[in-house]
Motif scaffolding. Structure first.
Motif, PDB file in Angstrom:
ATOM      1  N   VAL A 175       0.834  -1.195   0.000  1.00  0.00           N
ATOM      2  CA  VAL A 175       0.000   0.000   0.000  1.00  0.00           C
ATOM      3  C   VAL A 175       0.872   1.248   0.000  1.00  0.00           C
ATOM      4  O   VAL A 175       1.946   1.276   0.607  1.00  0.00           O
ATOM      5  CB  VAL A 175      -0.973  -0.008   1.207  1.00  0.00           C
ATOM      6  CG1 VAL A 175      -0.222   0.078   2.521  1.00  0.00           C
ATOM      7  CG2 VAL A 175      -2.005   1.099   1.104  1.00  0.00           C
ATOM      8  N   LEU A 176       0.411   2.260  -0.716  1.00  0.00           N
ATOM      9  CA  LEU A 176       1.081   3.565  -0.771  1.00  0.00           C
ATOM     10  C   LEU A 176       0.231   4.567  -0.009  1.00  0.00           C
ATOM     11  O   LEU A 176      -0.983   4.654  -0.225  1.00  0.00           O
ATOM     12  CB  LEU A 176       1.267   3.995  -2.229  1.00  0.00           C
ATOM     13  CG  LEU A 176       1.905   5.363  -2.499  1.00  0.00           C
ATOM     14  CD1 LEU A 176       2.752   5.305  -3.780  1.00  0.00           C
ATOM     15  CD2 LEU A 176       0.832   6.447  -2.660  1.00  0.00           C
ATOM     16  N   VAL A 177       0.869   5.322   0.867  1.00  0.00           N
ATOM     17  CA  VAL A 177       0.166   6.321   1.678  1.00  0.00           C
ATOM     18  C   VAL A 177       0.961   7.624   1.666  1.00  0.00           C
ATOM     19  O   VAL A 177       2.088   7.686   1.162  1.00  0.00           O
ATOM     20  CB  VAL A 177      -0.018   5.839   3.134  1.00  0.00           C
ATOM     21  CG1 VAL A 177      -0.914   4.611   3.195  1.00  0.00           C
ATOM     22  CG2 VAL A 177       1.346   5.545   3.784  1.00  0.00           C
ATOM     23  N   SER A 178       0.397   8.655   2.260  1.00  0.00           N
ATOM     24  CA  SER A 178       1.085   9.932   2.398  1.00  0.00           C
ATOM     25  C   SER A 178       2.314   9.761   3.284  1.00  0.00           C
ATOM     26  O   SER A 178       2.334   8.953   4.217  1.00  0.00           O
ATOM     27  CB  SER A 178       0.146  10.959   3.013  1.00  0.00           C
ATOM     28  OG  SER A 178       0.858  12.106   3.424  1.00  0.00           O
ATOM     29  N   SER A 179       3.354  10.541   3.003  1.00  0.00           N
ATOM     30  CA  SER A 179       4.581  10.458   3.797  1.00  0.00           C
ATOM     31  C   SER A 179       4.347  10.844   5.261  1.00  0.00           C
ATOM     32  O   SER A 179       5.139  10.492   6.133  1.00  0.00           O
ATOM     33  CB  SER A 179       5.658  11.364   3.193  1.00  0.00           C
ATOM     34  OG  SER A 179       5.204  12.700   3.117  1.00  0.00           O
ATOM     35  N   LYS A 184       0.973   1.668   8.952  1.00  0.00           N
ATOM     36  CA  LYS A 184       2.096   0.757   8.707  1.00  0.00           C
ATOM     37  C   LYS A 184       1.744  -0.334   7.706  1.00  0.00           C
ATOM     38  O   LYS A 184       2.626  -1.031   7.204  1.00  0.00           O
ATOM     39  CB  LYS A 184       2.533   0.102  10.024  1.00  0.00           C
ATOM     40  CG  LYS A 184       2.978   1.095  11.092  1.00  0.00           C
ATOM     41  CD  LYS A 184       4.190   1.906  10.653  1.00  0.00           C
ATOM     42  CE  LYS A 184       4.656   2.847  11.766  1.00  0.00           C
ATOM     43  NZ  LYS A 184       5.798   3.700  11.328  1.00  0.00           N
ATOM     44  N   SER A 185       0.458  -0.489   7.443  1.00  0.00           N
ATOM     45  CA  SER A 185       0.005  -1.504   6.486  1.00  0.00           C
ATOM     46  C   SER A 185      -1.417  -1.170   6.079  1.00  0.00           C
ATOM     47  O   SER A 185      -2.051  -0.262   6.644  1.00  0.00           O
ATOM     48  CB  SER A 185       0.061  -2.909   7.101  1.00  0.00           C
ATOM     49  OG  SER A 185      -0.991  -3.093   8.028  1.00  0.00           O
ATOM     50  N   ILE A 186      -1.956  -1.934   5.139  1.00  0.00           N
ATOM     51  CA  ILE A 186      -3.328  -1.708   4.702  1.00  0.00           C
ATOM     52  C   ILE A 186      -4.314  -1.970   5.837  1.00  0.00           C
ATOM     53  O   ILE A 186      -5.412  -1.406   5.861  1.00  0.00           O
ATOM     54  CB  ILE A 186      -3.665  -2.562   3.469  1.00  0.00           C
ATOM     55  CG1 ILE A 186      -4.970  -2.063   2.822  1.00  0.00           C
ATOM     56  CG2 ILE A 186      -3.724  -4.041   3.823  1.00  0.00           C
ATOM     57  CD1 ILE A 186      -5.260  -2.671   1.473  1.00  0.00           C
ATOM     58  N   ALA A 235      -5.193   6.273   0.047  1.00  0.00           N
ATOM     59  CA  ALA A 235      -4.079   5.376  -0.241  1.00  0.00           C
ATOM     60  C   ALA A 235      -4.312   4.704  -1.586  1.00  0.00           C
ATOM     61  O   ALA A 235      -5.396   4.789  -2.171  1.00  0.00           O
ATOM     62  CB  ALA A 235      -3.943   4.325   0.864  1.00  0.00           C
ATOM     63  N   ILE A 236      -3.279   4.041  -2.066  1.00  0.00           N
ATOM     64  CA  ILE A 236      -3.342   3.228  -3.281  1.00  0.00           C
ATOM     65  C   ILE A 236      -2.772   1.866  -2.932  1.00  0.00           C
ATOM     66  O   ILE A 236      -1.777   1.775  -2.205  1.00  0.00           O
ATOM     67  CB  ILE A 236      -2.512   3.846  -4.424  1.00  0.00           C
ATOM     68  CG1 ILE A 236      -2.959   5.281  -4.700  1.00  0.00           C
ATOM     69  CG2 ILE A 236      -2.628   3.007  -5.691  1.00  0.00           C
ATOM     70  CD1 ILE A 236      -2.013   6.035  -5.638  1.00  0.00           C
ATOM     71  N   SER A 237      -3.379   0.820  -3.455  1.00  0.00           N
ATOM     72  CA  SER A 237      -2.848  -0.509  -3.185  1.00  0.00           C
ATOM     73  C   SER A 237      -2.783  -1.334  -4.458  1.00  0.00           C
ATOM     74  O   SER A 237      -3.771  -1.468  -5.183  1.00  0.00           O
ATOM     75  CB  SER A 237      -3.701  -1.240  -2.132  1.00  0.00           C
ATOM     76  OG  SER A 237      -3.121  -2.491  -1.803  1.00  0.00           O
ATOM     77  N   VAL A 255       5.701   3.861   0.391  1.00  0.00           N
ATOM     78  CA  VAL A 255       5.148   2.513   0.357  1.00  0.00           C
ATOM     79  C   VAL A 255       5.412   1.873   1.707  1.00  0.00           C
ATOM     80  O   VAL A 255       6.539   1.925   2.221  1.00  0.00           O
ATOM     81  CB  VAL A 255       5.787   1.677  -0.767  1.00  0.00           C
ATOM     82  CG1 VAL A 255       5.197   0.270  -0.789  1.00  0.00           C
ATOM     83  CG2 VAL A 255       5.586   2.352  -2.119  1.00  0.00           C
ATOM     84  N   VAL A 256       4.376   1.278   2.303  1.00  0.00           N
ATOM     85  CA  VAL A 256       4.516   0.720   3.654  1.00  0.00           C
ATOM     86  C   VAL A 256       4.027  -0.723   3.695  1.00  0.00           C
ATOM     87  O   VAL A 256       3.289  -1.188   2.820  1.00  0.00           O
ATOM     88  CB  VAL A 256       3.729   1.558   4.693  1.00  0.00           C
ATOM     89  CG1 VAL A 256       4.256   2.983   4.756  1.00  0.00           C
ATOM     90  CG2 VAL A 256       2.231   1.556   4.382  1.00  0.00           C
ATOM     91  N   GLY A 257       4.457  -1.403   4.748  1.00  0.00           N
ATOM     92  CA  GLY A 257       3.961  -2.737   5.041  1.00  0.00           C
ATOM     93  C   GLY A 257       4.666  -3.840   4.270  1.00  0.00           C
ATOM     94  O   GLY A 257       5.431  -3.612   3.344  1.00  0.00           O
ATOM     95  N   THR A 258       4.377  -5.065   4.692  1.00  0.00           N
ATOM     96  CA  THR A 258       4.856  -6.240   3.983  1.00  0.00           C
ATOM     97  C   THR A 258       3.788  -6.664   2.974  1.00  0.00           C
ATOM     98  O   THR A 258       2.614  -6.299   3.100  1.00  0.00           O
ATOM     99  CB  THR A 258       5.141  -7.392   4.952  1.00  0.00           C
ATOM    100  OG1 THR A 258       3.935  -7.690   5.691  1.00  0.00           O
ATOM    101  CG2 THR A 258       6.250  -7.023   5.936  1.00  0.00           C
ATOM    102  N   ALA A 259       4.201  -7.418   1.987  1.00  0.00           N
ATOM    103  CA  ALA A 259       3.252  -7.874   0.964  1.00  0.00           C
ATOM    104  C   ALA A 259       2.192  -8.770   1.594  1.00  0.00           C
ATOM    105  O   ALA A 259       2.505  -9.657   2.393  1.00  0.00           O
ATOM    106  CB  ALA A 259       3.997  -8.617  -0.130  1.00  0.00           C
ATOM    107  N   PHE A 260       0.938  -8.538   1.237  1.00  0.00           N
ATOM    108  CA  PHE A 260      -0.140  -9.367   1.774  1.00  0.00           C
ATOM    109  C   PHE A 260      -0.757 -10.280   0.708  1.00  0.00           C
ATOM    110  O   PHE A 260      -1.750 -10.961   0.969  1.00  0.00           O
ATOM    111  CB  PHE A 260      -1.219  -8.520   2.467  1.00  0.00           C
ATOM    112  CG  PHE A 260      -1.868  -7.459   1.614  1.00  0.00           C
ATOM    113  CD1 PHE A 260      -3.011  -7.744   0.881  1.00  0.00           C
ATOM    114  CD2 PHE A 260      -1.350  -6.172   1.566  1.00  0.00           C
ATOM    115  CE1 PHE A 260      -3.625  -6.770   0.106  1.00  0.00           C
ATOM    116  CE2 PHE A 260      -1.963  -5.191   0.796  1.00  0.00           C
ATOM    117  CZ  PHE A 260      -3.095  -5.490   0.069  1.00  0.00           C
ATOM    118  N   THR A 261      -0.183 -10.288  -0.470  1.00  0.00           N
ATOM    119  CA  THR A 261      -0.543 -11.279  -1.488  1.00  0.00           C
ATOM    120  C   THR A 261       0.733 -11.723  -2.185  1.00  0.00           C
ATOM    121  O   THR A 261       1.783 -11.086  -2.057  1.00  0.00           O
ATOM    122  CB  THR A 261      -1.489 -10.711  -2.568  1.00  0.00           C
ATOM    123  OG1 THR A 261      -0.769  -9.740  -3.355  1.00  0.00           O
ATOM    124  CG2 THR A 261      -2.730 -10.082  -1.978  1.00  0.00           C
TER     125      THR A 261
END
Length: 317
Positions: A175-179, A184-186, A235-237, A255-261
């Motif tokens: 997921v992409l979020v504002s700086s 931390k994740s979706i 956000a964008i995912s 871009v934050v978090g670990t891949a969830f797929t």
């Protein structure tokens, strides 16, 4: 807000990374899609009826360039004088149009060039045909392109219509979020608007998250970037590969978090020519072994860290 609007205008002109990467879930004409999302609040069933990473085993050592087996599809391509590659022109780092040269280039394009080199001895014997991301399956099926290399996830639903090569790149949805965001994740975006391309499996996956983010669609991920910059979505995912390209266009995004797929990329080809799939897999096997895959990664993606090991080939016969 003014800075974001200015960036939005630039993004609207460039529209880099607009094509969905984790793929279209739109059905082919006359066929329902196993992965189509019934609604933003629902979860599409996953078709796990096959081994999507497993492809056709190479028939043996690669023939010398220019000496394709008689009657094979490779011989037909050689006679034509060019390999036709289907890809996008707006997926930054994978297949995007260079604004200075006008040429489409990137990691995926180089995958196609390596096949051309194996057939002709010349990587430039290639015709790049820009296709919509929702036309990738049908373009491979109807023979309008020889092979599709376009950040395309190999899955069981698509295997019913096309052959895939062995996996040449492993991606995953983030997921992409504002700086300035604390997410931390979706799963920290419950009730927030998260954008993905219309008809993409990325869109489907947003609706499946237990935190219940609100899935919002746009025609492409470039449109999602504009919506994000205009504060229409939070956000964008989509796949991490696409998000890297989007973040490169917006200094106020991260871009934050670990891949969830898991999004294993394969090249798609017509089922009418299984010998061509085996040939492509032989090219990939050789390039994993001789370092070509690694050098291709370093050329396009090296700024984001050391090259990982290439995906291990899996075969189904």
């Amino acid at each position: 807000m003014r800075a974001r609007v200015t960036l939005a205008a630039v993004a609207a002109l460039a529209v880099l990374a607009a094509a969905g990467c984790s793929g279209d879930s739109s059905p082919l004409p006359g066929r329902p899609s196993a992965s189509a999302a019934p609604a933003p609040t629902g979860a599409a069933p996953v078709d796990d009826s096959c081994r999507p990473r497993a492809s056709l085993k190479p028939a043996g050592a690669l023939p010398a360039p220019g000496r394709m087996p008689a009657g094979s599809y490779m011989a037909e391509i050689f006679k034509r004088g060019r390999l036709v590659l289907g890809t996008s022109q707006d997926t930054l780092l994978f297949s995007s149009r260079n604004p200075f040269t006008g040429k489409v280039e990137g990691f995926d394009v180089d995958m196609g060039r390596q096949i051309a080199a194996a057939i002709f001895g010349d990587p430039n014997k290639i015709q790049i045909k820009v296709i919509g991301y929702d036309k990738r399956v049908s373009s491979a099926m109807d023979g309008s392109v020889d092979v599709v290399a376009d950040t395309m996830t190999a899955n069981c639903a698509r295997w019913k219509d096309v052959n895939f090569s062995t996996i040449y790149y492993d991606a995953g949805q983030k997921v992409l979020v504002s700086s300035t965001s604390t997410a931390k994740s979706i799963d920290d975006l419950g009730g927030k608007k998260v954008c993905a391309a219309k008809g993409s499996t990325s869109y489907d996956n947003i609706a499946k998250r237990p935190a219940k983010p609100i899935a919002v669609d746009r025609p492409g991920f470039g449109d999602c970037l504009v919506a994000f910059q205009q504060n229409e979505v939070d956000a964008i995912s989509t796949d991490d590969t696409i998000l890297v390209g989007l973040a490169a266009q917006d200094p106020y995004a991260k871009v934050v978090g670990t891949a969830f797929t898991e999004e294993p990329y394969g090249m798609a080809m017509s089922k009418k020519h299984p010998e061509f799939t085996r040939f492509v897999n032989a090219v990939l096997a050789e390039n994993r072994a001789n370092g070509t895959w690694k050098s291709t990664y370093e050329r396009w993606l090296g700024d984001f860290g050391a090259a990982p090991r290439p995906p291990v080939a899996e075969y189904r016969d």
